[in-house]
Scaffold this motif. Structure first.
Motif, mmCIF file in Angstrom:
data_model
loop_
_atom_site.group_PDB
_atom_site.id
_atom_site.type_symbol
_atom_site.label_atom_id
_atom_site.label_comp_id
_atom_site.label_asym_id
_atom_site.label_seq_id
_atom_site.Cartn_x
_atom_site.Cartn_y
_atom_site.Cartn_z
ATOM 1 N N GLY A 131 0.752 -0.899 0.483
ATOM 2 C CA GLY A 131 -0.628 -0.361 0.389
ATOM 3 C C GLY A 131 0.429 1.274 0.082
ATOM 4 O O GLY A 131 0.236 1.789 -0.956
ATOM 5 N N THR A 132 1.654 0.947 0.651
ATOM 6 C CA THR A 132 3.000 2.382 0.696
ATOM 7 C C THR A 132 3.713 2.426 -0.173
ATOM 8 O O THR A 132 3.991 1.632 -1.139
ATOM 9 N N ASN A 133 3.814 3.661 -1.772
ATOM 10 C CA ASN A 133 4.916 3.893 -2.456
ATOM 11 C C ASN A 133 5.304 5.174 -1.708
ATOM 12 O O ASN A 133 5.303 6.248 -1.872
ATOM 13 N N TRP A 138 4.841 7.415 -8.750
ATOM 14 C CA TRP A 138 5.339 7.030 -9.199
ATOM 15 C C TRP A 138 4.780 6.383 -10.784
ATOM 16 O O TRP A 138 3.679 6.069 -11.387
ATOM 17 N N ASP A 139 5.747 7.414 -11.972
ATOM 18 C CA ASP A 139 4.877 7.131 -13.031
ATOM 19 C C ASP A 139 5.117 5.838 -14.045
ATOM 20 O O ASP A 139 5.724 5.199 -14.140
ATOM 21 N N CYS A 140 3.755 5.146 -14.201
ATOM 22 C CA CYS A 140 4.156 4.002 -14.498
ATOM 23 C C CYS A 140 3.364 3.482 -16.165
ATOM 24 O O CYS A 140 2.196 2.479 -16.507
ATOM 25 N N GLY A 141 2.947 4.850 -16.719
ATOM 26 C CA GLY A 141 2.753 4.440 -17.860
ATOM 27 C C GLY A 141 0.843 4.681 -17.536
ATOM 28 O O GLY A 141 0.134 5.302 -17.205
ATOM 29 N N LYS A 142 -0.077 4.025 -18.093
ATOM 30 C CA LYS A 142 -1.584 4.654 -18.267
ATOM 31 C C LYS A 142 -1.671 3.082 -17.202
ATOM 32 O O LYS A 142 -3.059 3.286 -17.521
ATOM 33 N N ARG A 230 0.091 3.140 -8.245
ATOM 34 C CA ARG A 230 1.860 4.175 -8.521
ATOM 35 C C ARG A 230 0.808 5.684 -7.760
ATOM 36 O O ARG A 230 1.945 6.026 -7.870
ATOM 37 N N LYS A 231 -0.094 5.497 -6.576
ATOM 38 C CA LYS A 231 0.286 6.352 -5.589
ATOM 39 C C LYS A 231 0.665 6.033 -4.367
ATOM 40 O O LYS A 231 -0.358 5.085 -4.737
ATOM 41 N N ASP A 276 13.285 0.567 -8.569
ATOM 42 C CA ASP A 276 13.888 -0.764 -8.121
ATOM 43 C C ASP A 276 15.214 -0.023 -7.757
ATOM 44 O O ASP A 276 15.624 0.143 -5.864
ATOM 45 N N LYS A 277 16.000 0.928 -8.253
ATOM 46 C CA LYS A 277 17.211 2.176 -8.258
ATOM 47 C C LYS A 277 16.756 2.862 -6.991
ATOM 48 O O LYS A 277 17.667 3.123 -6.541
ATOM 49 N N LYS A 278 15.523 3.887 -7.869
ATOM 50 C CA LYS A 278 15.328 4.476 -6.966
ATOM 51 C C LYS A 278 15.092 4.645 -5.717
ATOM 52 O O LYS A 278 15.507 5.285 -4.932
ATOM 53 N N ILE A 279 14.466 3.117 -5.306
ATOM 54 C CA ILE A 279 14.200 2.587 -3.698
ATOM 55 C C ILE A 279 15.868 2.834 -2.988
ATOM 56 O O ILE A 279 16.063 2.585 -1.859
#
Length: 303
Positions: A131-133, A138-142, A230-231, A276-279
Motif C-alpha cells: 500500500g505504501t509507495n 510513480w509514473d507507470c504509464g497508463k 502508482r500512488k 527499484d534503483k530509486k528505492i
C-alpha cells in the motif's frame, strides 16, 4: 458511500491506544467481516495498563464481524510477535491484509488489495501487495500499478502460499554460494548495503528487533515480486518517542492519494528496474562512494 472490504484484515497492536483508535476509525468504515488482532505483551509493569487500554479499543466493534484474538501475556518483541501472529493468521486464511498500528490506509488501499489478492492468488511470481509507495507517486504509464523487487510493509497483503516460504532464521544465508548468487543479483553496492541487515537477522533471534528484513530476503531468494500502486495509499504515523525503530525520525508520513477505479491492469509481469534503483538509492543509500561525494559537493555549492 464507503467501500466494504472482502478480505480478512489482521492488525498488530501493542501499547499505543491513540494509534489503535485511529486505526479503528478507519476499519469501521470498510467493515471487514473477519478481523484478526495480534497483540504483544508489556515489557514491564508500567506498560500493563497501556496494553490493556489498547486491547480494549477492539473489545467490541460497531459492525458485524468475526473477531479472532492472539494476545501474548509476555513481551515477544518486534520480530517474534508479528512473525508468529502473521503465521497464525495465514494458517487460517488463504490470504489477508496486514496493518501495524501506525499504518493509516485510505479506503482505496482495501479496494486495491482486495482486487490484487484475487487476481494474483495463483500467480506464484507475486508474493506481496503493497500500500505504501515510498516515492509518493510513480509514473507507470497508463497502468494503475507495477511490479518491483523491493516493496514496503507499511500496509501490505500476502497469500499463505507465499508466507510459507518465510524463514525467520534465514538459514540459507549461511551458505556462501547463496551469498554469491545474492551479490550477483543485487550488484556490489546494494549487496554491501544489505549484508549488515542480513547478518544481524541470521540465526540470532534473541537480538533481532525486526521481522521485515527476513521477509524481504525471502522474496529476494525466491525471485518474488511485489505489486505497488502508482500512488501512495498509506500514511505512517509512527514516528516519535513511543516508536521502536523511528523514534529519532521527525516524520515518516507520505500523503495518501486516491487511486482511480476501475484499475488498469498491465498485460505483463515485469519488475520496474528504474523504480527499484530509486528505492535502492533512497532507502539503502546504495550508490558508489564517488557519487556520494559528488552529491555532497553539489549540495554545498547550492547552499
Amino acid at each position: 458511500m464507503s467501500y466494504t472490504t472482502t478480505s480478512p484484515v489482521a492488525i498488530v497492536i501493542f501499547n499505543r491506544e491513540d494509534k489503535a483508535r485511529a486505526l479503528y476509525s478507519i476499519l469501521k468504515n470498510v467493515k471487514p467481516s473477519k478481523l484478526y488482532i495480534i497483540a504483544d505483551g508489556p515489557r514491564n509493569k508500567e506498560e500493563i495498563e497501556k496494553c490493556n487500554k489498547t486491547r480494549a479499543v477492539f473489545e467490541t466493534v460497531e459492525w458485524t464481524c468475526e473477531i479472532k484474538r492472539n494476545y501474548s501475556e509476555k513481551n515477544l518483541g518486534c520480530c517474534v510477535r508479528p512473525e508468529s501472529g502473521f503465521t497464525w493468521v495465514l494458517q487460517n486464511e488463504e490470504y489477508a491484509i496486514f496493518l501495524e498500528d501506525d499504518c493509516m490506509p485510505n479506503e482505496d488501499f482495501f479496494r486495491f488489495c482486495d482486487e490484487m489478492l484475487t487476481r494474483y492468488k495463483d500467480d506464484e511470481r507475486i508474493m506481496q501487495v503493497c500500500g505504501t509507495n515510498f516515492l509518493s507517486e510513480w509514473d507507470c504509464g497508463k497502468y494503475s500499478y507495477y511490479f518491483a523487487q523491493w516493496g514496503s510493509n507499511w500496509g501490505w497483503a500476502t497469500w499463505a502460499r507465499a508466507w510459507k516460504m518465510y524463514d525467520v532464521n534465514m538459514e540459507t544465508w549461511k551458505d556462501p554460494e547463496v551469498k554469491k548468487m545474492v551479490k550477483n543479483r543485487l550488484g556490489k553496492y546494494v549487496y554491501e548495503s544489505r549484508v549488515p541487515f542480513y547478518d544481524e537477522h541470521c540465526c540470532n533471534l534473541e537480538n533481532i528487533t525486526a521481522w521485515d528484513h527476513q521477509w524481504s530476503y525471502t522474496r529476494l531468494i525466491n525471485n518474488g515480486l511485489s505489486i505497488l500502486p502508482r500512488k501512495n495509499l498509506v500514511t505512517n504515523i509512527g514516528s516519535g518517542i513511543d516508536a521502536t525503530h523511528t523514534s529519532n525520525m521527525e516524520d515518516n508520513s507520505i500523503p495518501a492519494f486516491s487511486l482511480d477505479f476501475p484499475l488498469r491492469h498491465p498485460p505483463y509481469v515485469i519488475p520496474d528496474r528504474e523504480f527499484d534503483k530509486k528505492i535502492e538509492e533512497r532507502n539503502f543509500n546504495a550508490i558508489p562512494i564517488y557519487l556520494k561525494a559528488l552529491r555532497k559537493i553539489w549540495r554545498f555549492i547550492k547552499k
